[in-house]
Write a protein that holds these residues in place. Sequence first.
Motif, short mmCIF file in Angstrom:
data_model
loop_
_atom_site.label_atom_id
_atom_site.label_comp_id
_atom_site.label_asym_id
_atom_site.label_seq_id
_atom_site.Cartn_x
_atom_site.Cartn_y
_atom_site.Cartn_z
N ARG A 14 0.84 -1.21 0.00
CA ARG A 14 0.00 0.00 0.00
C ARG A 14 0.87 1.26 0.00
NH1 ARG A 14 -4.34 1.30 4.89
NH2 ARG A 14 -5.14 3.28 4.07
N SER A 15 1.90 1.28 0.84
CA SER A 15 2.79 2.44 0.89
C SER A 15 3.58 2.57 -0.41
CB SER A 15 3.78 2.31 2.06
OG SER A 15 3.12 2.14 3.28
N GLU B 64 2.76 1.80 -3.36
CA GLU B 64 1.92 2.41 -4.39
C GLU B 64 1.76 3.92 -4.14
OE1 GLU B 64 -2.24 1.46 -4.52
OE2 GLU B 64 -2.33 1.89 -6.67
N ALA B 65 1.50 4.27 -2.87
CA ALA B 65 1.26 5.68 -2.53
C ALA B 65 2.48 6.54 -2.85
CB ALA B 65 0.91 5.80 -1.05
N PHE B 66 3.68 5.96 -2.69
CA PHE B 66 4.90 6.73 -2.93
C PHE B 66 5.42 6.55 -4.36
CE2 PHE B 66 5.67 6.24 1.87
CZ PHE B 66 4.89 7.34 2.13
N ASN B 67 4.66 5.77 -5.16
CA ASN B 67 5.00 5.62 -6.58
C ASN B 67 6.33 4.92 -6.83
OD1 ASN B 67 4.04 5.92 -9.14
ND2 ASN B 67 4.95 7.94 -9.46
N LEU C 216 20.08 7.48 7.05
CA LEU C 216 19.17 7.68 5.91
C LEU C 216 19.11 9.13 5.46
CD1 LEU C 216 16.96 6.65 3.97
CD2 LEU C 216 15.33 6.85 5.85
N THR C 217 19.17 10.06 6.42
CA THR C 217 19.07 11.47 6.07
C THR C 217 20.30 11.96 5.29
OG1 THR C 217 19.77 11.86 8.34
CG2 THR C 217 17.47 12.26 7.85
N ILE D 11 18.09 3.84 9.68
CA ILE D 11 17.20 4.89 10.19
C ILE D 11 17.63 5.17 11.62
CG2 ILE D 11 14.81 5.50 10.73
CD1 ILE D 11 13.90 3.43 8.67
N VAL E 252 6.71 0.09 8.89
CA VAL E 252 7.03 1.49 9.16
C VAL E 252 8.42 1.81 8.61
CG1 VAL E 252 7.64 3.12 11.01
CG2 VAL E 252 5.51 1.81 11.15
N ALA F 33 8.33 2.12 4.93
CA ALA F 33 7.66 3.35 4.50
C ALA F 33 8.60 4.56 4.60
CB ALA F 33 6.40 3.59 5.33
N ILE F 34 9.32 4.67 5.71
CA ILE F 34 10.25 5.79 5.90
C ILE F 34 11.35 5.74 4.82
CG2 ILE F 34 11.97 6.79 7.47
CD1 ILE F 34 9.42 7.08 8.87
N TRP G 243 9.84 6.70 1.47
CA TRP G 243 9.56 8.15 1.52
C TRP G 243 10.80 8.94 1.17
CZ3 TRP G 243 6.08 11.97 1.81
CH2 TRP G 243 6.42 13.17 2.42
N GLU G 244 11.93 8.58 1.79
CA GLU G 244 13.17 9.32 1.53
C GLU G 244 13.72 9.02 0.14
OE1 GLU G 244 14.87 11.63 3.21
OE2 GLU G 244 13.40 11.73 4.81
N LYS H 100 11.71 11.04 -2.57
CA LYS H 100 11.69 12.51 -2.48
C LYS H 100 12.32 13.16 -3.68
CE LYS H 100 11.45 13.99 2.31
NZ LYS H 100 12.28 14.31 3.47
N MET I 96 0.69 12.00 -2.15
CA MET I 96 0.64 10.62 -2.65
C MET I 96 0.44 10.55 -4.15
SD MET I 96 -1.41 8.56 0.26
CE MET I 96 -2.33 10.02 0.68
N GLU I 97 0.90 9.44 -4.73
CA GLU I 97 0.77 9.23 -6.17
C GLU I 97 -0.22 8.10 -6.41
OE1 GLU I 97 2.78 10.74 -8.54
OE2 GLU I 97 4.09 11.83 -7.17
N ALA J 12 -3.65 5.14 -4.82
CA ALA J 12 -3.73 5.02 -3.38
C ALA J 12 -4.44 6.24 -2.81
CB ALA J 12 -2.33 4.89 -2.79
N LEU K 186 -2.69 6.33 3.30
CA LEU K 186 -1.72 5.40 3.87
C LEU K 186 -2.34 4.74 5.09
CD1 LEU K 186 1.31 7.83 3.74
CD2 LEU K 186 1.16 5.70 2.47
N VAL L 296 1.52 4.08 9.41
CA VAL L 296 2.55 4.51 8.45
C VAL L 296 2.52 6.03 8.32
CG1 VAL L 296 3.16 4.55 5.99
CG2 VAL L 296 2.73 2.36 7.14
N ALA M 177 4.01 7.65 11.29
CA ALA M 177 5.47 7.49 11.32
C ALA M 177 6.16 8.50 10.40
CB ALA M 177 5.86 6.06 10.94
N ILE M 178 5.63 8.66 9.20
CA ILE M 178 6.22 9.61 8.24
C ILE M 178 6.14 11.04 8.80
CG2 ILE M 178 6.00 10.61 5.91
CD1 ILE M 178 6.67 7.81 5.44
N TRP N 108 8.61 11.39 11.66
CA TRP N 108 9.96 11.40 11.07
C TRP N 108 10.33 12.80 10.60
CZ3 TRP N 108 14.43 8.94 10.28
CH2 TRP N 108 15.19 9.20 9.13
#
Lengths: 260, 260
Positions: free
Chosen positions: A135-136, A138-141, A202-203, A236, A249, A252-253, A256-257, A260, B238-239, B242, B245, B249, B252-253, B256
């Motif tokens: 699910r995540s 897909e949401a983050f492409n 990660l950052t 992380i 989780v 997902a993090i 996400w990074e 970006k 989000m893309e 979806a 989230l 999740v 958490a984002i 973060w």
Amino acid sequence: MLFVTSKDNSNVKKAVKLKSSAKERRKSGLFLAEGLRICMDAVFSGAEIQTLFVTEKAMQKHGEDFALLEEKAKNVICVNENIFALMSDTQSPQGFLSVIKTLDKTNEFDTIKGDSKYLALDNVQDPSNLGTVLRSAEAFNVSGVILSCDCCDIYNPKVVRGSMGAVFRIPFIIKSSIKDFLNENPQINSYAAVVNSDAVSLTDVKFQTPCAIVVGNEGNGIKAETEKACQNKITIHMEGKAESLNASVAAAILMWEMMK
Amino acid sequence: MLFVTSKDNSNVKKAVKLKSSAKERRKSGLFLAEGLRICMDAVFSGAEIQTLFVTEKAMQKHGEDFALLEEKAKNVICVNENIFALMSDTQSPQGFLSVIKTLDKTNEFDTIKGDSKYLALDNVQDPSNLGTVLRSAEAFNVSGVILSCDCCDIYNPKVVRGSMGAVFRIPFIIKSSIKDFLNENPQINSYAAVVNSDAVSLTDVKFQTPCAIVVGNEGNGIKAETEKACQNKITIHMEGKAESLNASVAAAILMWEMMK
């Protein structure tokens, strides 16, 4: 439309088996998708519905959606609530359940594009985690998800439901191992996610594409052979007494990074 | 140490009730923590163990840890596997279960520091989500978690277990509503997390401390009155198809980014 009133009906028995047995799903090339929304997701993504099970109540309540599902399904079987409950994996079944042909998205991995960004899962075991990760993703492409064959079955009903239909839409591939996938695609820059203060935070990571982040098992992390096959180790940063994040989780993090 | 062999023993019956009834937990001011690690977490965080239930096998297997738990628990009761299973919330019980006094962390919210960063949960319902959120909140070193009283019970066994012991260590407070909390603490900059393309994208937000991010219900998001009480609206971009989230999740984002 067939009306079935016996739990000994062969279609019902098969669906009950598909619910609990990954072996049966592999053997038959079929899996279950439960709930109206997920059945609709299946149709809209072009998945092949072999059998649609419905209850009378569900048919009446969602007439329009049912009409569409009926048109797309090869067979439609109406059952009573008791029989439906045998095939269902939820506590309050909605009365829609599809038997679907397993998806083949292998060709979506034939060409690794220069800007592709993947997530690779090494022996992730929990179906709820895997569903949430899809699910995540897909949401983050994310471009696609690679699963080692020892991950929990992506067609487990809990994964399908937890993915909120993403399983139908996101490119995924199941490989003998993540190591093999990385060796076969040496152009991919690989980033192993580890719990290790020596790894790059990660950052601070500048992801070089095409790339793949590798996430490991809930208890044991990434396999040694997989970690060895990765070019980079990332982590992380965490505070306090927490030793790790929930796998979905963490994934997902990381995504996400990366995205970006 | 007592040896109890009847499921009609009053201590056993009470624990069985505490497992499934939030009302019973509220009334008695007690809750359950299951598993060796979580029982140890309870001890190390100074929680008051009223009764420790163990099986003979667990005692023998973890002699050293048991000795420490035995020293700290007011009562220790040894039961057989069948009785243990009645009180247990897991499929393969480890044989350690504590009855613990509910935690009072109210005073940790007496002073809002200038650099405090909070997470506020508005009617979050799923115990697995809540447990995971607490685990992440600890890992990211969030100053504290505020729960509206209509959130699922923080002492639900699934929350306690899913938090990996974070419930013992992280400051949290249960309020009549998030709106009330924000009104009582006007110095806190509030950020409502919404699914709305008009809201500020999370990547563009500059959090002003002290601050609180508000996350809402799994299906319905934040209550209208809560959203109204918040100064800022933020969203996770989000893309694809979806629509949202998973709540844990999303939380958490958001944490973060807030803690960066």
